[in-house]
Design an enzyme around this catalytic site. Structure first.
Site, mmCIF file in Angstrom:
data_model
loop_
_atom_site.group_PDB
_atom_site.id
_atom_site.type_symbol
_atom_site.label_atom_id
_atom_site.label_comp_id
_atom_site.label_asym_id
_atom_site.label_seq_id
_atom_site.Cartn_x
_atom_site.Cartn_y
_atom_site.Cartn_z
ATOM 1 N N THR A 1 8.079 4.934 -14.241
ATOM 2 C CA THR A 1 6.918 5.020 -15.127
ATOM 3 C C THR A 1 6.051 6.244 -14.857
ATOM 4 O OG1 THR A 1 5.626 3.660 -13.602
ATOM 5 C CG2 THR A 1 6.817 2.511 -15.367
ATOM 6 N N GLY B 1 0.817 -1.203 0.000
ATOM 7 C CA GLY B 1 0.000 0.000 0.000
ATOM 8 C C GLY B 1 0.853 1.255 0.000
ATOM 9 N N ARG C 1 3.073 4.185 1.071
ATOM 10 C CA ARG C 1 4.089 4.381 2.121
ATOM 11 C C ARG C 1 4.340 3.101 2.937
ATOM 12 N NH1 ARG C 1 6.793 8.758 0.415
ATOM 13 N NH2 ARG C 1 5.527 10.645 0.378
ATOM 14 N N HIS D 1 13.396 9.339 -4.025
ATOM 15 C CA HIS D 1 13.742 8.049 -4.633
ATOM 16 C C HIS D 1 15.148 8.097 -5.224
ATOM 17 C CE1 HIS D 1 9.947 5.503 -4.925
ATOM 18 N NE2 HIS D 1 9.575 6.555 -4.217
#
Length: 402
Positions: free
Chosen positions: A256, A232, A234, A273
């Site tokens: 993406t 899900g 986080r 990220h």
């Protein structure tokens, strides 16, 4: 050549003294580890730690035949007493080689942090690389390693997976190298979770007192070639996916989601990220996954299938009921079929991330429910082509397959 691991833990040991964390609380029995120390053929001791003589006795070994003691890292704790009969510990200057009368040779390997690695060659020609805690070899470039990979690597796999990736990149660690994790600390819960993470890196851990025969075949689990990581929002699914490939070089990160110009919150997510990824990884922003899966090349990390599906549904007009009924649904099914077929045929290592949204609140809109249903179908189809499937909940990975 035989190695006896008197200890396999971090310099402070595991559990750490007076540490109340959950990992230390559960580091009992075979999961309790003294500071790493290794005896090579009874003649060479790598790292002198408190209680080394007693640890050797518990392992059925004696230190009486040790002719050389080499230290790999600074000792920050109280002074370690040298047992009677052992030579004084020392360190070999980087790049120099020490030859023992027993036929062993120990070459000092420069590190990118305080400490010294040792490439030990036995009388039988077997080769072992021993690295200090928190360290990775410095100055590694293509062609810098010897032509043949080491027979065994003893290294801080959990703390410095990038060091393992560097060694793989130059051929110093190959498919036949036995990678054994040492200097184990409380960063990872001991037991099954530690074994799972090490297996994903192509490594293993052994209890204190274990004697290893260098060059002997060990049945280490193969790294899964195709993995789907579900979770899900986080949940830690992206961190889990990145962790599975951080010990391998030249990973291609497939984003993406695009850039979404003008969306500051999205830009912060993308930056977070990128900050986590190893510097050696390359990034490509695309939803055209099939050509990448058909090509040969380095491992792919696809993050994520949820955004791929959004793009695919946009392209077939899935949000308009009339377009959806007039060929849009069939077109989406074909896109998913092409993707899963490419996953089935790919020769690359693939780790893909996707959201698990079917267990939450039912969307209030028809388009939201359509997306939820199609993502469930995509996840099921993709998972059917993977050797391993994980569900991440509250940062904890639950193995569903593999």
């Amino acid at each position: 050549m035989e190695l006896t691991l008197l200890g396999t833990g971090a310099p402070a040991g595991l559990p750490r003294p007076d540490c109340p964390c959950a990992a230390c609380a559960t580091a009992l029995g075979v999961d309790a580890r003294a500071a790493t120390s290794v005896v090579v053929d009874g003649a060479l001791l790598l790292d002198l730690t408190p209680g080394a003589a007693f640890a050797a006795a518990r392992a059925g070994r004696s230190l009486s035949g040790v002719r050389q003691v080499l230290l790999s890292h600074p000792h920050d704790g109280p002074p370690v007493e040298v047992p009677a009969g052992l030579p004084q510990p020392g360190r070999v200057p980087d790049g120099r080689e020490l030859a023992l009368l027993t036929g062993h040779r120990a070459r000092a390997v420069a590190m990118d942090s305080p400490g010294t690695g040792y490439a030990v060659t036995g009388p039988d020609g077997r080769r072992v690389l021993y690295l200090p805690p928190g360290g990775a070899p410095a100055g590694l470039e293509e062609g810098s390693a010897q032509a043949e990979p080491y027979d065994m690597l003893l290294a801080d796999v959990v703390g410095r997976p990038d060091g393992l990736a560097r060694l793989r990149a130059v051929g110093a660690v190959g498919p036949t190298t036995d990678v054994v994790a040492v200097h184990l600390d409380h960063d990872v819960p001991p037991g099954a979770e530690l074994r799972r993470r090490l297996a994903a890196a192509g490594a293993r851990a052994v209890p204190d007192g274990t004697t290893l025969a260098v060059g002997a075949y060990e049945d280490v689990p193969d790294v899964p070639r195709r993995t789907l990581v579900l979770g899900g929002a986080r949940s830690g699914k992206s961190v889990e996916a990145e962790r599975r490939l951080e010990a391998f070089p030249d990973v291609l990160y497939v984003a993406t989601g695009g850039t979404r110009n003008g969306d500051g919150e999205w830009a912060e997510r993308v930056a977070a990220h990128r900050e986590r990824r190893p510097g050696s990884w390359r990034t490509v922003e695309t939803c055209d996954l099939v050509p990448l899966l058909k090509e040969d090349g380095p491992p792919l990390l696809i993050d994520c299938l949820s955004l791929w599906l959004t793009d695919a549904m946009d392209s077939v007009g899935a949000w308009d009921d009339a377009e959806w009924a007039d060929g849009g649904e069939r077109a989406l099914r074909e896109r998913v079929r092409e993707l899963t077929e490419a996953v089935r045929q790919t020769r690359r290592v693939v780790v893909a991330v996707s959201n698990e949204v079917g267990s939450g609140i039912v969307p209030v809109t028809a388009s939201g429910r359509r997306y939820r249903d199609e993502l469930g179908r995509l996840n099921a189809a993709f998972a059917g082509e993977c050797e391993q499937v994980l569900l991440v909940v509250a940062g904890q990975a639950v193995l569903l397959r593999g």
